[in-house]
Design a protein around this motif. Structure first.
Motif, PDB file in Angstrom:
ATOM      1  N   GLN A 188       3.814  17.051  -8.644  1.00 14.33           N
ATOM      2  CA  GLN A 188       4.547  16.213  -7.701  1.00 14.33           C
ATOM      3  C   GLN A 188       6.049  16.473  -7.785  1.00 14.33           C
ATOM      4  OE1 GLN A 188       2.870  12.373  -9.018  1.00 14.33           O
ATOM      5  NE2 GLN A 188       2.192  12.049  -6.904  1.00 14.33           N
ATOM      6  N   ARG A 189       6.561  16.586  -8.995  1.00 12.70           N
ATOM      7  CA  ARG A 189       7.996  16.814  -9.155  1.00 12.70           C
ATOM      8  C   ARG A 189       8.419  18.172  -8.600  1.00 12.70           C
ATOM      9  NH1 ARG A 189       9.754  15.654 -15.222  1.00 12.70           N
ATOM     10  NH2 ARG A 189       7.877  16.889 -15.607  1.00 12.70           N
ATOM     11  N   ILE A 190       7.574  19.174  -8.768  1.00 11.89           N
ATOM     12  CA  ILE A 190       7.906  20.509  -8.267  1.00 11.89           C
ATOM     13  C   ILE A 190       7.960  20.529  -6.745  1.00 11.89           C
ATOM     14  CG2 ILE A 190       7.020  22.873  -8.066  1.00 11.89           C
ATOM     15  CD1 ILE A 190       5.908  22.507 -10.944  1.00 11.89           C
ATOM     16  N   ILE A 191       6.984  19.902  -6.127  1.00 11.73           N
ATOM     17  CA  ILE A 191       6.876  19.981  -4.670  1.00 11.73           C
ATOM     18  C   ILE A 191       7.681  18.900  -3.963  1.00 11.73           C
ATOM     19  CG2 ILE A 191       4.861  18.479  -4.257  1.00 11.73           C
ATOM     20  CD1 ILE A 191       3.779  20.780  -2.462  1.00 11.73           C
ATOM     21  N   VAL A 213       7.263  11.284  -3.635  1.00 13.87           N
ATOM     22  CA  VAL A 213       5.961  11.037  -4.255  1.00 13.87           C
ATOM     23  C   VAL A 213       6.066  10.848  -5.767  1.00 13.87           C
ATOM     24  CG1 VAL A 213       4.615  12.182  -2.469  1.00 13.87           C
ATOM     25  CG2 VAL A 213       5.509  13.525  -4.398  1.00 13.87           C
ATOM     26  N   THR A 214       7.291  10.740  -6.291  1.00 10.84           N
ATOM     27  CA  THR A 214       7.460  10.601  -7.738  1.00 10.84           C
ATOM     28  C   THR A 214       7.864   9.193  -8.154  1.00 10.84           C
ATOM     29  OG1 THR A 214       9.818  11.238  -7.778  1.00 10.84           O
ATOM     30  CG2 THR A 214       8.183  13.021  -7.857  1.00 10.84           C
ATOM     31  N   ARG A 215       7.810   8.234  -7.251  1.00 13.16           N
ATOM     32  CA  ARG A 215       8.299   6.892  -7.567  1.00 13.16           C
ATOM     33  C   ARG A 215       7.249   6.048  -8.289  1.00 13.16           C
ATOM     34  NH1 ARG A 215      11.830   5.359  -2.099  1.00 13.16           N
ATOM     35  NH2 ARG A 215      13.539   6.812  -2.585  1.00 13.16           N
ATOM     36  N   ASP A 216       7.729   5.257  -9.234  1.00  9.92           N
ATOM     37  CA  ASP A 216       6.900   4.280  -9.944  1.00  9.92           C
ATOM     38  C   ASP A 216       7.083   2.941  -9.231  1.00  9.92           C
ATOM     39  OD1 ASP A 216       5.595   2.569 -11.647  1.00  9.92           O
ATOM     40  OD2 ASP A 216       6.495   3.365 -13.481  1.00  9.92           O
ATOM     41  N   GLY A 272       0.616  13.425  -2.293  1.00 11.07           N
ATOM     42  CA  GLY A 272       0.717  12.036  -1.876  1.00 11.07           C
ATOM     43  C   GLY A 272      -0.537  11.220  -2.100  1.00 11.07           C
ATOM     44  N   SER A 273      -1.517  11.769  -2.805  1.00 11.54           N
ATOM     45  CA  SER A 273      -2.802  11.081  -2.963  1.00 11.54           C
ATOM     46  C   SER A 273      -2.787   9.906  -3.943  1.00 11.54           C
ATOM     47  CB  SER A 273      -3.883  12.078  -3.388  1.00 11.54           C
ATOM     48  OG  SER A 273      -4.192  12.960  -2.330  1.00 11.54           O
ATOM     49  N   TYR A 305       0.890  -1.164   0.000  1.00 13.46           N
ATOM     50  CA  TYR A 305       0.000   0.000   0.000  1.00 13.46           C
ATOM     51  C   TYR A 305       0.917   1.200   0.000  1.00 13.46           C
ATOM     52  CZ  TYR A 305      -3.056   3.590   2.163  1.00 13.46           C
ATOM     53  OH  TYR A 305      -3.732   4.762   2.463  1.00 13.46           O
ATOM     54  N   GLU A 306       0.951   1.955  -1.118  1.00 12.87           N
ATOM     55  CA  GLU A 306       2.002   2.946  -1.296  1.00 12.87           C
ATOM     56  C   GLU A 306       1.521   4.204  -2.012  1.00 12.87           C
ATOM     57  OE1 GLU A 306       4.941   2.831  -0.027  1.00 12.87           O
ATOM     58  OE2 GLU A 306       4.976   0.754   0.664  1.00 12.87           O
ATOM     59  N   HIS A 307       2.163   5.331  -1.660  1.00 14.25           N
ATOM     60  CA  HIS A 307       2.088   6.542  -2.478  1.00 14.25           C
ATOM     61  C   HIS A 307       2.878   6.298  -3.756  1.00 14.25           C
ATOM     62  CE1 HIS A 307       0.672   8.591   1.081  1.00 14.25           C
ATOM     63  NE2 HIS A 307       1.798   8.421   1.715  1.00 14.25           N
ATOM     64  N   VAL A 308       2.405   6.796  -4.876  1.00 12.79           N
ATOM     65  CA  VAL A 308       3.106   6.606  -6.145  1.00 12.79           C
ATOM     66  C   VAL A 308       2.999   7.867  -7.005  1.00 12.79           C
ATOM     67  CG1 VAL A 308       2.814   4.095  -6.204  1.00 12.79           C
ATOM     68  CG2 VAL A 308       1.043   5.575  -7.192  1.00 12.79           C
ATOM     69  N   ARG A 309       3.759   7.872  -8.085  1.00 13.96           N
ATOM     70  CA  ARG A 309       3.655   8.961  -9.054  1.00 13.96           C
ATOM     71  C   ARG A 309       2.309   8.890  -9.757  1.00 13.96           C
ATOM     72  NH1 ARG A 309       7.927   7.985 -13.810  1.00 13.96           N
ATOM     73  NH2 ARG A 309       6.634   9.595 -14.786  1.00 13.96           N
TER      74      ARG A 309
END
Length: 213
Positions: free
Chosen positions: A153-156, A169-172, A201-202, A139-143
């Protein structure tokens, strides 16, 4: 044990409030979905506060919960006392699990692969400690799949990473799991909106994977 710890004092202080807010808005149901049908011996990698402990079903014989952050680990030890199944909390890092080969039926990653520095090493360790026929639950946050939201996501992400205990938060993550030699058997992709609003992170996934043969 040397080399088993990480320190995020600010995050460790604020995370209980963040977690309580998320659980009040749907995260409890996500944890229950993640752990439905889990059985046997379980290793939970990056157990945090121990928020999953009350959701393990009775078919679980034992949970070994590994957490490197000492303040969070202390909270997990408190949560273990109230757990419905036996839980042993251990110091350790995902990249070098304090566990024997082929010793667990299930490895659980819950909102942690976004923070681990060496994800391939962590997944390799999960594979090492799984018994034949074992599986991982995640169960994970993902891009985001939405290019515009991914740009946000990349900016923040640098600020998010600094304040969120290393959360990226940018990981695949689904791709990382597959590249680590697992076959994804079930997966649900969703945007975890709170009060109708999404944050960086949604975008999330919940799923099951097994070592590829």
């Amino acid at each position: 044990m040397a080399g088993t710890g990480v320190s995020h004092p600010l995050f460790a202080r604020i995370y209980p409030r963040i977690n309580a807010f998320a659980e009040a808005h749907g995260c409890v149901e996500h944890r229950q979905e993640l752990l439905a049908g889990v059985h046997g011996r379980v290793i939970e990698i990056g157990a945090g506060l121990g928020s999953n402990f009350v959701h393990y079903p009775p078919d679980v014989q034992q949970v070994v919960a590994v957490e490197p952050e000492p303040r969070l680990r202390a909270r997990a030890e408190e949560a273990a006392i109230e757990a419905a199944v036996p839980v042993e909390v251990r110091a350790g890092r995902a990249e070098a699990l304090p566990a024997d080969d082929d010793s667990f039926d299930v490895a659980v990653f819950s909102l942690v692969l976004c923070t681990i520095k060496d994800v391939p090493a962590a997944l390799a360790e999960a594979r090492r400690v799984l018994a034949p026929g074992g599986e991982i639950r995640f169960y994970e946050h993902v891009r985001s799949d939405d290019p515009r939201f991914f740009r946000l996501q990349r900016i923040i992400n640098p600020l998010w990473h600094a304040l969120g205990g290393g959360c990226d938060v940018t990981r695949d993550t689904e791709r990382a799991i597959q590249e680590a030699g697992f076959t994804v058997k079930e997966i649900r992709r969703f945007v975890f909106r709170i009060n109708g609003r999404a944050n960086p992170g949604s975008p999330s996934i919940i799923g099951t994977a097994r070592p590829s043969t």
